[in-house]
Design a protein around this motif. Sequence first.
Motif, mmCIF file in Angstrom:
data_model
loop_
_atom_site.group_PDB
_atom_site.id
_atom_site.type_symbol
_atom_site.label_atom_id
_atom_site.label_comp_id
_atom_site.label_asym_id
_atom_site.label_seq_id
_atom_site.Cartn_x
_atom_site.Cartn_y
_atom_site.Cartn_z
ATOM 1 N N UNK A 158 9.482 4.790 -4.846
ATOM 2 C CA UNK A 158 8.192 5.330 -4.661
ATOM 3 C C UNK A 158 7.102 4.151 -5.288
ATOM 4 N N UNK A 159 7.494 3.043 -5.333
ATOM 5 C CA UNK A 159 6.578 1.922 -5.606
ATOM 6 C C UNK A 159 5.800 1.048 -4.374
ATOM 7 N N UNK A 160 4.782 0.831 -4.556
ATOM 8 C CA UNK A 160 3.874 -0.215 -3.588
ATOM 9 C C UNK A 160 4.420 -1.596 -3.828
ATOM 10 N N UNK A 161 4.344 -2.364 -2.742
ATOM 11 C CA UNK A 161 4.419 -3.897 -2.903
ATOM 12 C C UNK A 161 3.428 -4.543 -1.836
ATOM 13 N N UNK A 162 3.084 -5.628 -2.064
ATOM 14 C CA UNK A 162 2.149 -6.420 -1.521
ATOM 15 C C UNK A 162 2.197 -7.878 -1.708
ATOM 16 N N UNK A 163 1.627 -8.642 -0.756
ATOM 17 C CA UNK A 163 1.490 -9.904 -1.012
ATOM 18 C C UNK A 163 0.307 -10.247 -1.889
ATOM 19 N N UNK A 164 0.357 -11.331 -2.553
ATOM 20 C CA UNK A 164 -0.680 -11.654 -3.526
ATOM 21 C C UNK A 164 -1.795 -12.544 -2.563
ATOM 22 N N UNK A 165 -2.644 -11.738 -1.737
ATOM 23 C CA UNK A 165 -3.554 -12.252 -0.860
ATOM 24 C C UNK A 165 -3.038 -13.252 0.018
ATOM 25 N N UNK A 166 -2.026 -12.862 0.935
ATOM 26 C CA UNK A 166 -1.626 -13.568 1.932
ATOM 27 C C UNK A 166 -0.984 -14.932 1.466
ATOM 28 N N UNK A 167 0.053 -14.712 0.494
ATOM 29 C CA UNK A 167 0.691 -15.969 -0.262
ATOM 30 C C UNK A 167 2.075 -15.704 -0.399
ATOM 31 N N UNK A 168 3.105 -16.681 -0.802
ATOM 32 C CA UNK A 168 4.223 -16.686 -1.156
ATOM 33 C C UNK A 168 4.566 -16.202 -2.413
#
Length: 313
Positions: A158-168
């Motif tokens: 139930x967590x969200x995940x995302x890139x740090x502003x289109x980065x590795x």
Amino acid sequence: MKHFSFSSLFAVLAVILFMTSCKKEVALEPNESKPSDEIASNRAPVSYGVTLYDGVNPCRIIEMDNATGNVLAVSPPCFYIDNSGATIALDNIKGICLTSWGQYFLTTGTPANPTLAPTSIYNNALFKVNPATGQCSYASTNFNSGTVSDLEHDPQTLNFYGLRNNSNSIIEIVDNNNNYGTYNGPFTIFGIDPGYVLKGLTMVRDGNGMYLVGCATNGNPNDPAKLYEVPANGGLANFLADLDPINELAAGHCGIGFDIDQNLLFVNRNNTTPPILPGLNYVKWNVPLVPITPSFNWWGLGFNFEDLTSDVQ
């Protein structure tokens, strides 16, 4: 003893039916909790993509049919109405996803619109969104690690995940009874080819389980876009495939999404020089993918996408 007449009973039933039919979705506001662990069995027959922000024109949410690939609707620009009744334009959208309880969330960049101060809580923020109207409800702000792009939701944690502003690097957003106000990371992703940067992230489910897949490009139009399995809390990425055709997907933005019913991965086309048009290519998902995996034109014609929703249920 007084009895109800048939007409009285009919009137009561009519009122109940009216109240049920008029029930509206309640927006997520500060201090409102989400459903705890409800998992939808069939999340959506449609997908949504958010267009890439050009600094002038507001991003738009594009509704697409999962079965046919047709564009069904384009929402008005996103906005939030604060407690004083003021309307805050949310022009700069960096991610969009579907949760396991059937709601849609998005993230903003900085600034969320050109009039906002750098310290505005609406920059680098998480919102619930009605994708048909664009109306949003504020959840939280990432004050420490900046913009969260390419938003995804894990129906197991139930967590969200995302890139740090289109980065590795990757950011995890956790709900500690604080409307997803806990931002962990950024966690570095290792093993991405030199010069390549992750610019797309999606949740995938197949016979191997459920996991995050990232898409990376570099600045060379002669080098292919690459797919990697990405660890949710940082670490070593696993190379999956180079994507063909190179001239459609190389050297630019590569927002991605996945639909389990069609078993397709969708990738934003980077090269939109005629006769190539803006839109999405699809990859038939068969793991392990062949080292050079072909993709084909499909949907979203005319739109350049920052991010896409994923359906893994």
